[in-house]
Design an enzyme around this catalytic site. Structure first.
Site, PDB file in Angstrom:
ATOM      1  N   GLN A 102       3.013  -1.998 -29.438  1.00 40.09           N
ATOM      2  CA  GLN A 102       2.348  -1.325 -30.678  1.00 40.09           C
ATOM      3  C   GLN A 102       0.978  -2.085 -31.183  1.00 40.09           C
ATOM      4  O   GLN A 102       0.213  -1.605 -31.432  1.00 40.09           O
ATOM      5  CB  GLN A 102       3.406  -1.445 -31.882  1.00 40.09           C
ATOM      6  N   ARG A 123       2.861  -6.247 -39.799  1.00 42.50           N
ATOM      7  CA  ARG A 123       3.997  -5.971 -38.956  1.00 42.50           C
ATOM      8  C   ARG A 123       3.799  -5.107 -37.865  1.00 42.50           C
ATOM      9  O   ARG A 123       3.455  -3.827 -38.142  1.00 42.50           O
ATOM     10  CB  ARG A 123       5.287  -5.787 -39.731  1.00 42.50           C
ATOM     11  N   GLN A 124       4.099  -5.308 -36.679  1.00 43.88           N
ATOM     12  CA  GLN A 124       4.238  -4.480 -35.601  1.00 43.88           C
ATOM     13  C   GLN A 124       5.440  -4.966 -34.829  1.00 43.88           C
ATOM     14  O   GLN A 124       5.870  -6.080 -34.753  1.00 43.88           O
ATOM     15  CB  GLN A 124       2.956  -4.688 -34.519  1.00 43.88           C
ATOM     16  N   SER A 125       6.166  -3.957 -34.189  1.00 40.29           N
ATOM     17  CA  SER A 125       7.636  -3.990 -33.682  1.00 40.29           C
ATOM     18  C   SER A 125       7.538  -4.647 -32.221  1.00 40.29           C
ATOM     19  O   SER A 125       8.378  -5.226 -31.846  1.00 40.29           O
ATOM     20  CB  SER A 125       8.256  -2.780 -33.689  1.00 40.29           C
ATOM     21  N   SER A 126       6.351  -4.386 -31.534  1.00 38.11           N
ATOM     22  CA  SER A 126       6.462  -4.651 -30.331  1.00 38.11           C
ATOM     23  C   SER A 126       5.094  -4.961 -29.567  1.00 38.11           C
ATOM     24  O   SER A 126       3.952  -4.619 -30.331  1.00 38.11           O
ATOM     25  CB  SER A 126       6.950  -3.582 -29.168  1.00 38.11           C
TER      26      SER A 126
END
Length: 72
Positions: free
Chosen positions: A27, A21-24
């Site tokens: 990132q 998972r990365q938020s954006s």
């Protein structure tokens, strides 16, 4: 986690799930090492005793962001 004694037969009969998972998009672009470390967790699960085909990597969010960045 060097003590494998806590991982029993019942654990190894289940799938190991790694959620990447990365938020954006920023990132994903700027934290490549973090993403690589997250993917390495699948190798860690194999080292702990899970069969490669029992390790499920969920990375749809990352790929979607990566594709969006390259299409922009």
């Amino acid at each position: 986690m060097s003590d494998h004694s806590k991982i029993g037969k019942t654990h190894l009969q289940r799938a190991a799930v790694v959620y990447i998972r990365q938020s954006s998009a920023a990132q994903v672009e700027h934290n490549r090492e973090s993403t690589a470390r997250q993917y390495a967790l699948a190798d860690r699960a194999v080292a702990l005793g899970w069969a490669r085909d029992q390790v499920i990597v969920i990375d749809q969010d990352v790929r979607r962001l990566d594709i969006a960045m390259h299409d922009a």
